[in-house]
Design a protein around this motif. Structure first.
Motif, short mmCIF file in Angstrom:
data_model
loop_
_atom_site.label_atom_id
_atom_site.label_comp_id
_atom_site.label_asym_id
_atom_site.label_seq_id
_atom_site.Cartn_x
_atom_site.Cartn_y
_atom_site.Cartn_z
N MET A 31 0.82 -1.21 0.00
CA MET A 31 0.00 0.00 0.00
C MET A 31 0.85 1.27 0.00
N ASP A 32 2.16 1.12 0.17
CA ASP A 32 3.06 2.27 0.20
C ASP A 32 3.65 2.52 -1.19
N ILE A 33 4.04 3.75 -1.42
CA ILE A 33 4.74 4.09 -2.65
C ILE A 33 6.18 3.60 -2.51
N LEU A 34 6.66 2.92 -3.53
CA LEU A 34 8.03 2.40 -3.49
C LEU A 34 9.02 3.54 -3.65
N LYS A 35 10.06 3.50 -2.83
CA LYS A 35 11.10 4.51 -2.91
C LYS A 35 12.45 3.82 -2.93
N LEU A 36 13.20 4.06 -3.99
CA LEU A 36 14.56 3.55 -4.06
C LEU A 36 15.51 4.63 -3.59
N VAL A 37 16.34 4.32 -2.62
CA VAL A 37 17.29 5.30 -2.13
C VAL A 37 18.70 5.04 -2.64
N ASP A 38 18.98 3.83 -3.07
CA ASP A 38 20.30 3.48 -3.57
C ASP A 38 20.46 3.97 -5.01
N PRO A 39 21.36 4.94 -5.25
CA PRO A 39 21.52 5.47 -6.61
C PRO A 39 22.00 4.43 -7.61
N CYS A 40 22.77 3.44 -7.16
CA CYS A 40 23.24 2.38 -8.07
C CYS A 40 22.07 1.51 -8.52
N GLN A 41 21.12 1.24 -7.62
CA GLN A 41 19.94 0.47 -8.01
C GLN A 41 19.08 1.26 -8.98
N LEU A 85 13.70 -6.09 -9.60
CA LEU A 85 12.43 -5.66 -10.18
C LEU A 85 11.28 -6.58 -9.78
N VAL A 86 11.53 -7.88 -9.70
CA VAL A 86 10.49 -8.80 -9.24
C VAL A 86 10.14 -8.49 -7.79
N ASP A 87 11.15 -8.23 -6.96
CA ASP A 87 10.90 -7.89 -5.55
C ASP A 87 10.13 -6.59 -5.40
N LEU A 88 10.47 -5.59 -6.22
CA LEU A 88 9.81 -4.29 -6.12
C LEU A 88 8.39 -4.29 -6.67
N THR A 89 8.18 -4.98 -7.80
CA THR A 89 6.89 -4.90 -8.48
C THR A 89 5.99 -6.10 -8.25
N GLY A 90 6.57 -7.25 -7.96
CA GLY A 90 5.79 -8.48 -7.85
C GLY A 90 5.49 -9.10 -9.20
N VAL A 91 5.94 -8.48 -10.29
CA VAL A 91 5.68 -8.99 -11.63
C VAL A 91 6.79 -9.98 -12.00
N MET A 92 6.36 -11.20 -12.35
CA MET A 92 7.31 -12.23 -12.74
C MET A 92 6.69 -13.11 -13.81
N SER A 93 7.51 -13.85 -14.50
CA SER A 93 6.96 -14.74 -15.53
C SER A 93 6.86 -16.16 -15.00
N ILE A 94 5.86 -16.86 -15.50
CA ILE A 94 5.68 -18.28 -15.21
C ILE A 94 6.16 -19.01 -16.45
N ILE A 95 7.07 -19.95 -16.27
CA ILE A 95 7.64 -20.68 -17.40
C ILE A 95 6.99 -22.06 -17.48
N ASN A 96 6.43 -22.38 -18.66
CA ASN A 96 5.82 -23.69 -18.90
C ASN A 96 6.45 -24.33 -20.12
N HIS A 97 6.44 -25.66 -20.14
CA HIS A 97 6.96 -26.41 -21.27
C HIS A 97 5.92 -26.44 -22.39
N MET A 98 6.42 -26.49 -23.62
CA MET A 98 5.52 -26.60 -24.76
C MET A 98 6.13 -27.52 -25.81
N CYS A 99 5.32 -28.00 -26.74
CA CYS A 99 5.79 -28.84 -27.83
C CYS A 99 6.72 -28.02 -28.71
N ILE A 100 7.72 -28.67 -29.26
CA ILE A 100 8.67 -27.97 -30.13
C ILE A 100 7.98 -27.41 -31.36
N ASN A 101 6.83 -28.00 -31.75
CA ASN A 101 6.06 -27.53 -32.90
C ASN A 101 4.92 -26.60 -32.49
#
Length: 153
Positions: A31-41, A85-101
């Protein structure tokens, strides 16, 4: 009918997609606004976003150049920035297997199949199997909409 059953019984904690901390964060958004304080990040994220469609090696070359000019700087690696970025935003990809074709995906009732039910191509790359580790012929990434919407908010 199997897919209908899988969809009907789907839940956030079914182990088929998001798990653990991701599900907790989806149910209990920050619920808080994210604030990055580390200039390298901050710099690392800006470079990462600028090089959105570039190779990982491009980011690493820039990182090495910055470190050569500013030896004390602690610019995170490409891998570290992705996890930041995953830690800050919560956005991540789910990887699933698929047929080569691209016939089908090996999820739900097809998760444990060794061959594609449409074209009979093997699920796993026979040449890359080492020490019993199975490597899928192909994968696809899904980025769930829930964390994306929360990140926008």
């Amino acid at each position: 009918m199997d897919f209908i059953w899988w969809i009907w019984n789907a839940s956030l904690g079914d182990g088929m997609g998001l798990g653990g901390e991701s599900v907790n964060r989806l149910c209990n958004p920050l619920m808080d606004i994210l604030k990055l304080v580390d200039p390298c990040q901050k710099l690392a994220i800006q470079i990462f976003i600028t090089l959105e469609h570039s190779l990982e090696s491009g980011y690493e070359k820039i990182r090495i150049g910055i470190h050569a000019c500013f030896p004390g700087s602690e610019l995170p690696s490409f891998y570290q920035v992705k996890h930041l970025l995953v830690d800050l935003t919560g956005v991540m990809s789910i990887i699933n297997h698929m047929c080569i074709n691209s016939c089908t995906t090996f999820v739900g009732p097809y998760a444990h199949l060794d061959t594609c039910p449409e074209c009979d191509e093997p699920h796993y790359d026979q040449l890359r199997q080492n020490r019993g580790v199975k490597h899928p012929h192909a994968v696809f990434h899904t980025i769930p909409i829930g964390p994306q919407l929360q990140a926008l908010w």
